[in-house]
Design a protein around this motif. Structure first.
Motif, PDB file in Angstrom:
ATOM      1  N   ILE A   1       0.873  -1.174   0.000  1.00  0.00           N
ATOM      2  CA  ILE A   1       0.000   0.000   0.000  1.00  0.00           C
ATOM      3  C   ILE A   1       0.908   1.222   0.000  1.00  0.00           C
ATOM      4  CG2 ILE A   1      -1.795   1.276   1.232  1.00  0.00           C
ATOM      5  CD1 ILE A   1      -2.729  -1.377   2.417  1.00  0.00           C
ATOM      6  N   ILE A   2       0.639   2.135  -0.907  1.00  0.00           N
ATOM      7  CA  ILE A   2       1.476   3.325  -1.088  1.00  0.00           C
ATOM      8  C   ILE A   2       0.624   4.569  -0.911  1.00  0.00           C
ATOM      9  CG2 ILE A   2       2.976   4.593  -2.673  1.00  0.00           C
ATOM     10  CD1 ILE A   2       3.516   1.955  -4.130  1.00  0.00           C
ATOM     11  N   SER A   3       1.093   5.514  -0.114  1.00  0.00           N
ATOM     12  CA  SER A   3       0.386   6.786   0.066  1.00  0.00           C
ATOM     13  C   SER A   3       0.924   7.830  -0.891  1.00  0.00           C
ATOM     14  CB  SER A   3       0.542   7.292   1.503  1.00  0.00           C
ATOM     15  OG  SER A   3       0.025   8.613   1.606  1.00  0.00           O
ATOM     16  N   MET A   4       0.011   8.436  -1.664  1.00  0.00           N
ATOM     17  CA  MET A   4       0.370   9.531  -2.561  1.00  0.00           C
ATOM     18  C   MET A   4       0.214  10.886  -1.877  1.00  0.00           C
ATOM     19  SD  MET A   4      -1.353   8.387  -6.179  1.00  0.00           S
ATOM     20  CE  MET A   4      -3.031   8.463  -5.565  1.00  0.00           C
ATOM     21  N   GLY A   5      -0.114  10.875  -0.583  1.00  0.00           N
ATOM     22  CA  GLY A   5      -0.371  12.117   0.135  1.00  0.00           C
ATOM     23  C   GLY A   5       0.893  12.835   0.556  1.00  0.00           C
ATOM     24  N   ASP A   6       0.697  13.980   1.212  1.00  0.00           N
ATOM     25  CA  ASP A   6       1.822  14.781   1.699  1.00  0.00           C
ATOM     26  C   ASP A   6       2.139  14.513   3.163  1.00  0.00           C
ATOM     27  OD1 ASP A   6       2.315  16.257  -0.727  1.00  0.00           O
ATOM     28  OD2 ASP A   6       0.437  17.316  -0.338  1.00  0.00           O
ATOM     29  N   ALA A   7       1.166  13.990   3.923  1.00  0.00           N
ATOM     30  CA  ALA A   7       1.387  13.702   5.339  1.00  0.00           C
ATOM     31  C   ALA A   7       2.198  12.413   5.485  1.00  0.00           C
ATOM     32  CB  ALA A   7       0.047  13.560   6.061  1.00  0.00           C
ATOM     33  N   PRO A   8       2.975  12.294   6.566  1.00  0.00           N
ATOM     34  CA  PRO A   8       3.705  11.039   6.796  1.00  0.00           C
ATOM     35  C   PRO A   8       2.732   9.872   6.885  1.00  0.00           C
ATOM     36  CG  PRO A   8       4.488  12.779   8.273  1.00  0.00           C
ATOM     37  CD  PRO A   8       3.247  13.299   7.599  1.00  0.00           C
ATOM     38  N   PRO A   9       2.952   8.800   6.133  1.00  0.00           N
ATOM     39  CA  PRO A   9       2.010   7.686   6.146  1.00  0.00           C
ATOM     40  C   PRO A   9       2.186   6.808   7.382  1.00  0.00           C
ATOM     41  CG  PRO A   9       3.836   7.194   4.690  1.00  0.00           C
ATOM     42  CD  PRO A   9       4.046   8.602   5.161  1.00  0.00           C
ATOM     43  N   PRO A  10       1.189   5.975   7.686  1.00  0.00           N
ATOM     44  CA  PRO A  10       1.331   5.013   8.789  1.00  0.00           C
ATOM     45  C   PRO A  10       2.509   4.070   8.535  1.00  0.00           C
ATOM     46  CG  PRO A  10      -0.949   5.139   8.040  1.00  0.00           C
ATOM     47  CD  PRO A  10      -0.128   5.900   7.051  1.00  0.00           C
ATOM     48  N   ALA A  11       2.910   3.376   9.581  1.00  0.00           N
ATOM     49  CA  ALA A  11       4.108   2.534   9.512  1.00  0.00           C
ATOM     50  C   ALA A  11       4.024   1.455   8.440  1.00  0.00           C
ATOM     51  CB  ALA A  11       4.361   1.902  10.882  1.00  0.00           C
ATOM     52  N   ASP A  12       2.821   0.931   8.188  1.00  0.00           N
ATOM     53  CA  ASP A  12       2.687  -0.165   7.227  1.00  0.00           C
ATOM     54  C   ASP A  12       2.348   0.319   5.824  1.00  0.00           C
ATOM     55  OD1 ASP A  12       0.220   0.745   7.962  1.00  0.00           O
ATOM     56  OD2 ASP A  12      -0.729  -1.233   8.100  1.00  0.00           O
ATOM     57  N   VAL A  13       2.460   1.630   5.578  1.00  0.00           N
ATOM     58  CA  VAL A  13       2.154   2.218   4.268  1.00  0.00           C
ATOM     59  C   VAL A  13       3.400   2.912   3.731  1.00  0.00           C
ATOM     60  CG1 VAL A  13       0.723   3.887   3.029  1.00  0.00           C
ATOM     61  CG2 VAL A  13      -0.283   2.503   4.853  1.00  0.00           C
ATOM     62  N   LEU A  14       3.747   2.647   2.474  1.00  0.00           N
ATOM     63  CA  LEU A  14       4.921   3.247   1.851  1.00  0.00           C
ATOM     64  C   LEU A  14       4.616   4.670   1.372  1.00  0.00           C
ATOM     65  CD1 LEU A  14       5.967   0.162  -0.326  1.00  0.00           C
ATOM     66  CD2 LEU A  14       6.927   0.851   1.886  1.00  0.00           C
ATOM     67  N   SER A  15       5.666   5.484   1.253  1.00  0.00           N
ATOM     68  CA  SER A  15       5.523   6.862   0.790  1.00  0.00           C
ATOM     69  C   SER A  15       5.852   6.946  -0.700  1.00  0.00           C
ATOM     70  CB  SER A  15       6.450   7.788   1.567  1.00  0.00           C
ATOM     71  OG  SER A  15       6.575   9.048   0.918  1.00  0.00           O
ATOM     72  N   TYR A  16       4.934   7.457  -1.472  1.00  0.00           N
ATOM     73  CA  TYR A  16       5.100   7.616  -2.918  1.00  0.00           C
ATOM     74  C   TYR A  16       6.324   8.461  -3.243  1.00  0.00           C
ATOM     75  CZ  TYR A  16       3.814   9.183  -7.686  1.00  0.00           C
ATOM     76  OH  TYR A  16       3.797   9.479  -9.027  1.00  0.00           O
ATOM     77  N   GLU A  17       6.440   9.627  -2.605  1.00  0.00           N
ATOM     78  CA  GLU A  17       7.552  10.526  -2.918  1.00  0.00           C
ATOM     79  C   GLU A  17       8.887   9.928  -2.491  1.00  0.00           C
ATOM     80  OE1 GLU A  17       7.681  13.141  -4.752  1.00  0.00           O
ATOM     81  OE2 GLU A  17       5.529  13.344  -5.084  1.00  0.00           O
ATOM     82  N   GLU A  18       8.919   9.225  -1.383  1.00  0.00           N
ATOM     83  CA  GLU A  18      10.172   8.583  -0.965  1.00  0.00           C
ATOM     84  C   GLU A  18      10.572   7.483  -1.932  1.00  0.00           C
ATOM     85  OE1 GLU A  18       9.977   7.261   3.075  1.00  0.00           O
ATOM     86  OE2 GLU A  18       9.625   9.280   3.877  1.00  0.00           O
ATOM     87  N   LEU A  19       9.605   6.734  -2.402  1.00  0.00           N
ATOM     88  CA  LEU A  19       9.896   5.680  -3.374  1.00  0.00           C
ATOM     89  C   LEU A  19      10.443   6.267  -4.669  1.00  0.00           C
ATOM     90  CD1 LEU A  19       6.758   3.392  -2.868  1.00  0.00           C
ATOM     91  CD2 LEU A  19       9.122   2.801  -2.302  1.00  0.00           C
ATOM     92  N   LEU A  20       9.818   7.360  -5.148  1.00  0.00           N
ATOM     93  CA  LEU A  20      10.287   7.983  -6.384  1.00  0.00           C
ATOM     94  C   LEU A  20      11.700   8.540  -6.226  1.00  0.00           C
ATOM     95  CD1 LEU A  20       7.471   7.610  -7.607  1.00  0.00           C
ATOM     96  CD2 LEU A  20       7.578   9.969  -8.416  1.00  0.00           C
TER      97      LEU A  20
END
Length: 527
Positions: A132-151
């Motif tokens: 599960i990947i978050s495309m949002g701007d807020a820090p995601p929960p521990a079990d959710v990946l960050s879209y911007e960090e991945l990119l």
């Protein structure tokens, strides 16, 4: 026919021009290509492969467009999901599609938290779901990946060059009438519609398109593909709000947008020519549900500098079957009678009206609308029997009732399942709704059939009035009698203080309205 070819062309022609505008965030076509190539690389690094499914559950954003094209760039299949779906429905669609990645945004994460729903539960209930990947701007929960960090960590990869009959997306439809069905559309299905739409863009590559309709709905995705092919600029607002639509049109000098009829009605109610500058707006495309003639007539009067185009079709057609061109939106002259129609067959479609044996009926006779052509879906995901039945004889059986006039203009009278049979007479709910909506006090209206001991079904109207307006049941019935035959007029009228329920795509949920009157076993009306 390759959807990602449009990106390479956009960079070649307009590398430094705006590709996406979302609030203060603006990215050029060169930046856009780099980001989608890096998202594609991310998907490969997460273990996805050709034809893996990537689901998206989010409000509109520039990142939504990036993930759609990045999924295609990776050779994967996009699965946009309706943000209004209940958790069990989402689980069903994730399981059915076999999605391995789910993209969400901040509002979805916040809603899940408020509802006490853990997104990790989706992984448990949908076994194929890995990330599960978050495309949002807020820090995601521990079990959710960050879209911007991945990119930020990913290297761009080359385009997978998927093409032609390769599946591009699975689009779940039918939520207003029954269990969702996954419509599979190919690169060719969607590309051919984009090419056909380009000739209707008055500004070509200078087009500035406002994404006001939900991006999970194929009507907006089709416009997304068309604008990218131009290539124009994408302006995005998170969700439809009439005040935001009017504000952003002015601020970003928007030239074209797409609205469903309920949205257009709200924009017209909000619009004040002394306040709102629409001088840049050249075209509004509308469709997805019947347009009351009173509403489009009002739009033509209050927005005389805007051209209106209607597109009739459905998800299974990628999505266009017929088009009512701007020149046919006339309040006087030879085309005035055509304003009630859905237009003529698009250049990419064969359209006919047929009887129950699929034989074409005479002009002016009501039958089922059938469509064939390169836009017709590949089929329903994992449903070969339903696919064969729906596409029998090479024609898409739309389930819509309509007739064609001698000039080839198609008139859609109702969904076949929404037709009311009362005392042996066929009553098309859309015709009754159109009559009721001509009353100036009515804001929203739905007409359904309810049980009647003698007549089988009774025409029942459900209304939401404009602020400060009052009507009685007799007022509504008397009004209808001046416009339509007596047997078509409602026999009962219900007034609601709250707006009628609508789907995420802006369609009134008649199935939900009927539920109060029909038992679930009443198949003829419960579906």
């Amino acid at each position: 026919m390759q959807l990602t070819r449009a990106i390479r062309r956009a960079v070649q022609l307009r590398a430094a021009s705006p590709a996406t505008i979302f609030g203060a965030r603006r990215r050029t076509w060169a930046e856009f290509e780099n980001r989608i190539a890096r998202f594609a690389g991310t998907l490969m690094r997460l273990g996805l492969r050709t034809n893996s499914r990537v689901a998206i559950l989010a409000l509109n954003s520039d990142r939504y467009i990036e993930t759609i094209y990045g999924t295609w760039w990776a050779g994967c299949i996009s699965v946009p999901l309706n943000v209004r779906s209940a958790p069990p429905e989402l689980v069903q669609m994730l399981r059915d599609s076999g999605a391995e990645v789910l993209l969400v945004d901040d509002p979805v994460l916040q809603l899940a938290e408020q509802m006490g729903v853990s997104l990790a539960l989706f992984k448990q209930l949908a076994p194929e779901l890995k990330h599960i990947i978050s495309m949002g701007d807020a820090p995601p929960p521990a079990d959710v990946l960050s879209y911007e960090e991945l990119l930020a960590k990913a290297a761009p990869i080359d385009d997978a060059m998927r093409d032609g009959d390769d599946v591009a997306g699975i689009y779940y439809t039918g939520g207003t009438t029954g269990e969702p069905k996954g419509v599979t559309l190919t690169h060719a299905n969607m590309s051919i519609n984009a090419i056909a739409s380009l000739q209707r863009l008055p500004d070509g590559e200078d087009s500035v398109y406002l994404h006001a309709a939900p991006m999970f709905h194929l009507a907006d995705i089709a416009m997304m593909v068309g604008i990218t092919s131009a290539p124009g600029a994408h302006v995005v607002i998170p969700k439809f709000d009439p005040a935001d639509v009017l504000r952003v049109i002015s601020e970003e000098r928007v030239t074209v947008t797409l609205l469903v009829p309920t949205m257009l009605g709200m924009v017209l109610a909000e619009f004040n020519p002394a306040v709102h500058d629409l001088s840049s707006l050249n075209m509004i495309t509308y469709g997805a549900s019947p347009m009351p003639s009173a509403m489009i007539e009002q739009a033509l009067r209050v927005m005389p500098s805007v051209s209106f185009t209607q597109a009739y079709g459905m998800t299974e057609l990628a999505p266009v079957a017929t088009v009512l061109e701007a020149k046919h939106h006339a309040l006087s002259g030879p085309y005035v009678s055509k304003l009630r129609s859905a237009g003529r067959a698009a250049q990419i479609a064969d359209v006919k009206v047929a009887d129950p044996d699929d034989r074409e009926v005479p002009r002016g006779t009501v039958g089922q609308i059938l469509v064939r052509g390169p836009g017709v879906m590949k089929g329903y995901w994992n449903q070969p029997e339903l696919t064969a039945e729906t596409l029998r004889g090479g024609w898409m059986h739309t389930g819509d009732a309509g007739y064609m006039d001698e000039d080839g203009f198609l008139y859609v009278v109702d969904r076949i399942k929404d037709m009311i049979i009362t005392g042996g007479e066929n009553v098309y709910s859309a015709e009754v709704e159109n009559a009721i909506c001509k009353h100036s006090a009515v804001a929203m209206c739905a007409v359904v059939g309810i049980p009647h001991e003698k007549w089988g079904e009774q025409v029942h109207a459900i209304l939401h009035l404009k602020p400060g307006q009052q009507l009685t049941e007799d007022d509504v019935i008397s009004h209808c009698r001046t416009l339509i035959a007596g047997f078509k007029c409602p026999r009962s009228v219900e007034f609601r203080t709250e707006p009628l329920p609508i789907s995420g795509a802006g369609k009134i949920l008649k199935r939900q309205l009927r539920a109060a009157y029909w038992p679930e076993s009443a198949a003829q009306t419960a579906s």
